[in-house]
Enzyme design. Structure first.
Site, PDB file in Angstrom:
ATOM      1  N   GLU A  75       7.408 -17.222  -2.859  1.00  0.00           N
ATOM      2  CA  GLU A  75       7.652 -16.164  -3.847  1.00  0.00           C
ATOM      3  C   GLU A  75       9.133 -15.832  -3.933  1.00  0.00           C
ATOM      4  O   GLU A  75       9.707 -15.746  -5.025  1.00  0.00           O
ATOM      5  CB  GLU A  75       6.857 -14.914  -3.457  1.00  0.00           C
ATOM      6  CG  GLU A  75       7.182 -13.684  -4.288  1.00  0.00           C
ATOM      7  CD  GLU A  75       6.535 -12.416  -3.731  1.00  0.00           C
ATOM      8  OE1 GLU A  75       6.896 -11.320  -4.193  1.00  0.00           O
ATOM      9  OE2 GLU A  75       5.678 -12.520  -2.824  1.00  0.00           O
ATOM     10  N   GLN A  91      30.527  -3.108 -18.748  1.00  0.00           N
ATOM     11  CA  GLN A  91      31.920  -2.651 -18.746  1.00  0.00           C
ATOM     12  C   GLN A  91      32.753  -3.426 -19.757  1.00  0.00           C
ATOM     13  O   GLN A  91      33.587  -2.855 -20.473  1.00  0.00           O
ATOM     14  CB  GLN A  91      32.506  -2.802 -17.342  1.00  0.00           C
ATOM     15  CG  GLN A  91      33.821  -2.084 -17.131  1.00  0.00           C
ATOM     16  CD  GLN A  91      33.643  -0.563 -17.044  1.00  0.00           C
ATOM     17  OE1 GLN A  91      32.528  -0.077 -16.892  1.00  0.00           O
ATOM     18  NE2 GLN A  91      34.732   0.168 -17.159  1.00  0.00           N
ATOM     19  N   GLY A 114       4.939  -0.281   2.720  1.00  0.00           N
ATOM     20  CA  GLY A 114       5.799  -0.965   1.774  1.00  0.00           C
ATOM     21  C   GLY A 114       6.531  -2.108   2.464  1.00  0.00           C
ATOM     22  O   GLY A 114       6.042  -3.228   2.556  1.00  0.00           O
ATOM     23  N   SER A 115       7.717  -1.804   3.025  1.00  0.00           N
ATOM     24  CA  SER A 115       8.452  -2.830   3.767  1.00  0.00           C
ATOM     25  C   SER A 115       7.678  -3.288   4.995  1.00  0.00           C
ATOM     26  O   SER A 115       7.751  -4.445   5.406  1.00  0.00           O
ATOM     27  CB  SER A 115       9.826  -2.290   4.186  1.00  0.00           C
ATOM     28  OG  SER A 115      10.630  -2.024   3.047  1.00  0.00           O
ATOM     29  N   GLU A 134       0.839  -1.196   0.000  1.00  0.00           N
ATOM     30  CA  GLU A 134       0.000   0.000   0.000  1.00  0.00           C
ATOM     31  C   GLU A 134       0.877   1.250   0.000  1.00  0.00           C
ATOM     32  O   GLU A 134       2.075   1.172   0.314  1.00  0.00           O
ATOM     33  CB  GLU A 134      -0.933  -0.011   1.218  1.00  0.00           C
ATOM     34  CG  GLU A 134      -1.879  -1.192   1.225  1.00  0.00           C
ATOM     35  CD  GLU A 134      -2.889  -1.140   2.361  1.00  0.00           C
ATOM     36  OE1 GLU A 134      -2.812  -0.213   3.200  1.00  0.00           O
ATOM     37  OE2 GLU A 134      -3.760  -2.029   2.419  1.00  0.00           O
ATOM     38  N   PRO A 135       0.305   2.419  -0.340  1.00  0.00           N
ATOM     39  CA  PRO A 135       1.104   3.646  -0.366  1.00  0.00           C
ATOM     40  C   PRO A 135       1.851   3.918   0.936  1.00  0.00           C
ATOM     41  O   PRO A 135       2.969   4.412   0.925  1.00  0.00           O
ATOM     42  CB  PRO A 135       0.054   4.733  -0.648  1.00  0.00           C
ATOM     43  CG  PRO A 135      -1.009   4.023  -1.412  1.00  0.00           C
ATOM     44  CD  PRO A 135      -1.067   2.646  -0.832  1.00  0.00           C
ATOM     45  N   GLU A 173      17.296  -5.231   2.507  1.00  0.00           N
ATOM     46  CA  GLU A 173      17.494  -4.960   3.932  1.00  0.00           C
ATOM     47  C   GLU A 173      16.520  -5.781   4.787  1.00  0.00           C
ATOM     48  O   GLU A 173      16.908  -6.362   5.813  1.00  0.00           O
ATOM     49  CB  GLU A 173      17.307  -3.465   4.204  1.00  0.00           C
ATOM     50  CG  GLU A 173      18.392  -2.567   3.621  1.00  0.00           C
ATOM     51  CD  GLU A 173      18.241  -2.297   2.128  1.00  0.00           C
ATOM     52  OE1 GLU A 173      19.150  -1.698   1.549  1.00  0.00           O
ATOM     53  OE2 GLU A 173      17.205  -2.706   1.546  1.00  0.00           O
ATOM     54  N   GLY A 210      32.146  -2.181 -23.107  1.00  0.00           N
ATOM     55  CA  GLY A 210      32.556  -0.806 -23.326  1.00  0.00           C
ATOM     56  C   GLY A 210      31.408   0.065 -23.815  1.00  0.00           C
ATOM     57  O   GLY A 210      30.276  -0.048 -23.363  1.00  0.00           O
TER      58      GLY A 210
END
Length: 383
Positions: A242, A336, A131-132, A127-128, A367, A339
């Site tokens: 998941e 990389q 989140g975490s 939801e807005p 995290e 290049g």
């Protein structure tokens, strides 16, 4: 732990790889540039039996297991991580959850259309303001007669703008906190449900992500998934599966980056020699390989763990955290090695790099997943 695939798994992998190169690769670039959902390719995946691998054949699924589901995502991710993400949200987050936790009536009603690709699925949790901290969700479901009335909003929902069938988490007993969450099956045609907007992302473009609105949506009582106020059990077991299954996507990204880099290093000449002779290029390729193989071991260990016990959070969290971060590093190293050409959009490397980054954020950030690993190791008193 035996990482050797069974003959039928090798056949599945080869079939998906062939399908991906023939059907998905030609549209992968336009998906990204136009942020376009390839509905026709998704339907063909359903016709090939690739969208319901963990659902029995009598419900139009593949009748396989989580290893098969991971193999499908891995091969699709080599050419389009965005499509792999949407397929994972459909087949694992929605369909597998629904099949494992649903009643026989719910399975018969929803599983065949989802497994065949006639309909598209999504899971709506974030939801807005949650989140975490997903368990602090504010969407409410109030029982009124033969219905529940859902009110609230969801954010960052993969497949949200295109989903026909959604698993939605809401608080049925807010005073109980996380123990007051329930899960519901919501159809896009239910009055009051709408897509507020489709979000414009840095990567995983072509996999539609949206903000959803539930304005007094009436959900029939029979669409309660499992038991009232027992949604936390569904949520946590589903989240572990998941994470384990989705770890196949960064593995696929790394495979593609490594193959392209090895090929380029064998062909590209600078200072009158192939760049593969340069020790710093060799170091990058060796590191890419080691990170890929370490991620593969963690992936298969996680798949074996959740197959035995879906409450096992540590292996799944570790697998997705390591593989996702490794895939970002590997994609950057591939750029990389190539290049200036690697930085151009003519090659898929910059797209793979942008896509890889999302896996460090979705399904719980790196995290949060590290907290899961550490707290399981330290014990309950450190939760």
């Amino acid at each position: 732990m035996d990482l050797e695939l069974r003959p039928e798994e090798r056949d599945l992998r080869a079939a998906v790889a062939s399908f991906a190169r023939k059907e998905i690769a030609p549209v992968a670039d336009s998906m990204d540039r136009e942020d376009r959902w390839p509905a026709e390719v998704f339907r063909r995946m359903g016709e090939q039996g690739l969208l319901g691998p963990t659902v029995p054949s009598e419900l139009e699924g593949g009748g396989w297991d989580y290893v098969a589901q991971a193999l499908i995502l891995e091969e699709v991710a080599r050419v389009s991580p965005a499509l792999a993400l949407s397929v994972g949200a459909h087949s694992n987050l929605c369909l597998d959850n629904l099949f494992r936790n649903g009643s026989e009536e719910q399975r018969q009603k929803y599983a065949p259309d989802l497994a065949s690709g006639r309909k598209t699925g999504a899971l709506a949790l974030t939801e807005p303001g949650a989140g975490s901290d997903a368990l602090s969700l504010r969407t409410r479901a109030e029982r009124k007669g033969a219905h529940y009335v859902l009110t609230g909003s969801k954010q960052f929902i993969t497949n949200g703008p295109i989903a026909d069938t959604l698993l939605v988490y809401a608080k049925t007993a807010p005073e109980k906190g996380a123990r007051g969450i329930s899960a519901f099956i919501v159809e896009k045609g239910f009055p009051g449900f709408s897509v507020s907007r489709q979000l414009d992302k840095m990567g995983m473009r072509g996999s539609p992500t949206g903000e959803l609105s539930f304005d007094a949506v009436e959900v029939p009582q029979e669409n309660l998934l499992g038991h009232e106020n027992r949604g936390l059990e569904i949520l946590m077991s589903g989240l572990n599966v998941e994470r384990a299954v989705l770890a196949a996507i960064p593995v696929g990204i790394m495979e593609e980056c490594l193959d392209l880099s090895v090929r380029y290093s064998r062909e590209r000449e600078q200072f009158q020699q192939k760049i593969g002779r340069f020790q710093m290029i060799q170091e990058k390729i060796a590191n890419m390989y080691m990170q890929l193989e370490a991620s593969r071991w963690l992936l298969y260990h996680a798949l074996a763990s959740v197959a035995q016990d879906r409450r096992a959070g540590r292996p799944a969290a570790a697998a997705l955290t390591y593989a996702s971060e490794a895939s970002t590093r590997v994609a950057l190293d591939a750029i990389q090695i190539h290049g200036g050409y690697g930085y151009m959009r003519d090659l898929p490397l910059e797209r793979l790099m942008r896509d890889a980054k999302l896996l460090e954020i979705g399904a719980g950030t790196s995290e949060i997943r590290r907290l899961v690993v550490a707290r399981e190791l330290l014990g309950p008193e450190f939760h």
